[in-house]
Design a protein around this motif. Structure first.
Motif, mmCIF file in Angstrom:
data_model
loop_
_atom_site.group_PDB
_atom_site.id
_atom_site.type_symbol
_atom_site.label_atom_id
_atom_site.label_comp_id
_atom_site.label_asym_id
_atom_site.label_seq_id
_atom_site.Cartn_x
_atom_site.Cartn_y
_atom_site.Cartn_z
ATOM 1 N N ALA A 117 72.182 -7.465 24.449
ATOM 2 C CA ALA A 117 71.080 -6.692 23.869
ATOM 3 C C ALA A 117 70.499 -5.692 24.851
ATOM 4 C CB ALA A 117 69.983 -7.640 23.386
ATOM 5 N N ALA A 124 74.401 -2.109 22.759
ATOM 6 C CA ALA A 124 73.554 -2.589 21.669
ATOM 7 C C ALA A 124 73.151 -1.437 20.752
ATOM 8 C CB ALA A 124 72.308 -3.274 22.230
ATOM 9 N N TYR A 125 72.844 -0.275 21.343
ATOM 10 C CA TYR A 125 72.458 0.882 20.534
ATOM 11 C C TYR A 125 73.647 1.408 19.725
ATOM 12 C CZ TYR A 125 68.480 0.843 23.746
ATOM 13 O OH TYR A 125 67.381 0.481 24.486
ATOM 14 N N LEU A 176 74.203 -0.970 16.905
ATOM 15 C CA LEU A 176 73.143 -0.774 15.914
ATOM 16 C C LEU A 176 73.429 0.443 15.042
ATOM 17 C CD1 LEU A 176 70.310 -1.438 14.791
ATOM 18 C CD2 LEU A 176 69.364 0.007 16.617
ATOM 19 N N PHE A 192 69.918 -6.766 12.144
ATOM 20 C CA PHE A 192 70.166 -6.431 13.548
ATOM 21 C C PHE A 192 69.003 -5.613 14.108
ATOM 22 C CE2 PHE A 192 72.940 -4.353 16.926
ATOM 23 C CZ PHE A 192 73.046 -5.517 17.676
ATOM 24 N N LEU A 249 66.980 -6.936 17.411
ATOM 25 C CA LEU A 249 66.797 -6.150 18.629
ATOM 26 C C LEU A 249 65.320 -5.863 18.888
ATOM 27 C CD1 LEU A 249 69.717 -3.527 18.560
ATOM 28 C CD2 LEU A 249 69.540 -5.640 19.883
ATOM 29 N N SER A 250 64.560 -5.642 17.820
ATOM 30 C CA SER A 250 63.125 -5.392 17.985
ATOM 31 C C SER A 250 62.421 -6.639 18.511
ATOM 32 C CB SER A 250 62.512 -4.965 16.650
ATOM 33 O OG SER A 250 63.110 -3.790 16.175
ATOM 34 N N GLY A 255 64.971 -7.290 26.203
ATOM 35 C CA GLY A 255 65.957 -6.611 25.371
ATOM 36 C C GLY A 255 65.858 -5.110 25.517
ATOM 37 N N PRO A 256 66.307 -4.375 24.522
ATOM 38 C CA PRO A 256 66.298 -2.917 24.582
ATOM 39 C C PRO A 256 64.879 -2.363 24.409
ATOM 40 C CG PRO A 256 66.998 -3.648 22.422
ATOM 41 C CD PRO A 256 66.856 -4.882 23.252
ATOM 42 N N VAL A 283 65.280 1.688 19.821
ATOM 43 C CA VAL A 283 65.752 0.973 18.630
ATOM 44 C C VAL A 283 65.283 1.696 17.378
ATOM 45 C CG1 VAL A 283 65.577 -1.170 17.294
ATOM 46 C CG2 VAL A 283 65.855 -1.271 19.774
#
Length: 218
Positions: A11, A16-17, A20, A38, A42-43, A51-52, A57
Motif C-alpha cells: 500500500a 498501489a496507485y 487503484l 480498494f 487505501l484510504s 499507507g499512501p 488516493v
C-alpha cells in the motif's frame, strides 16, 4: 513478514496507485471489479499513517473513475447493450431497462444515485451512450457524480482508519464492509421504488383499459 506488514508495504508503494487506477478504469465498464472497496481500503491505511497519501488516493480515484465511465459511455454508443453474454443476463438486462427509465425522468439525480449501485453505475453510463444522451450534458454529470462518489468512499475509509489506527487490517475490513452495506442498501431502496412505480403504471394502464372497455359498451 506478517500479513499486515505485506499489505502495508504494498500500500505504501507507487504500485498501489497504479493498481487503484487500473481497477477503477475497468470497474467503469465491467461491473464485477471491486474498485470502490480498494479506494476505501487505501484510504483507511492512509489514515493510519502507514499507507499512501489520501490526497493522491482521492485524485487518482476521481480521474480513473471518470475515465472508466467514459469508456462505458463510448462502448454503449458503439456496440449497444446486448453485444456480450454478460449483458444479456436477466439482472443486467433489467438494470439497463431500469437505467433507461431513470435517465428519461431525472438524469442528474439518477447519475449520482446509480453510482452507488454495483451494476447500476455501469448500466446507466452505457445506457446513456447507447441512447444518444448528449455528450455536452454527460461530461459535467460524469465529473460531478464521479467526484462525489469517490469522495464518499475516501471519507468512509479514512474515518475507519482514523478510528482504528492501531489496527490497519481491521480498519480495512470496516471500511470495505461500510462500502458494501451502503451499495446494498441503495440498491434495495431504488429497486423497491422502481417496482412500486411499475405497479402504479400497470394499475393506471388497467384503469385506462377498463374505462375504454366501458366506453365501448356504451
Amino acid at each position: 513478514m506478517t500479513l499486515t506488514e505485506i499489505i502495508l508495504a504494498v500500500a505504501g508503494s507507487p504500485w498501489a496507485y497504479l493498481a487503484l487506477a487500473a481497477l477503477l478504469v475497468v470497474d467503469g465498464f465491467f461491473p464485477f471489479v471491486p474498485g470502490e472497496t480498494f479506494v476505501g481500503a487505501l484510504s483507511a491505511l492512509a489514515a493510519t499513517g502507514s499507507g499512501p497519501e489520501v490526497a493522491y488516493v482521492l485524485g487518482v480515484a476521481v480521474v480513473a473513475t471518470i475515465v472508466g465511465d467514459a469508456i462505458a459511455f463510448v462502448l454503449g454508443r458503439r456496440i449497444g447493450l446486448a453485444r456480450w453474454a454478460w449483458m444479456r443476463r436477466p439482472r443486467v438486462a433489467g438494470a439497463f431497462a431500469w437505467a433507461e427509465r431513470g435517465l428519461r425522468r431525472r438524469p442528474a439525480v439518477f447519475f449520482l444515485a446509480a453510482k452507488f449501485v454495483p451494476i447500476g453505475r455501469v448500466a446507466v453510463t452505457m445506457t446513456a451512450g447507447a441512447s444518444g444522451f448528449p455528450v455536452a450534458r454527460y461530461i459535467p454529470l460524469s465529473i460531478a457524480a464521479s467526484s462525489f462518489y469517490t469522495l464518499y468512499h475516501v471519507a468512509i475509509g479514512y474515518a475507519a482508519g482514523s478510528w482504528l489506527s492501531a489496527h490497519p487490517l481491521l480498519a480495512i475490513i470496516v471500511s470495505i464492509g461500510s462500502v458494501l452495506i451502503l451499495g446494498f442498501s441503495i440498491d434495495t431502496v431504488m429497486s423497491a421504488l422502481s417496482r412500486r412505480r411499475q405497479r402504479r403504471m400497470l394499475m393506471a394502464d388497467d384503469g385506462d383499459g377498463a374505462l375504454g372497455a366501458s366506453g365501448s359498451r356504451d
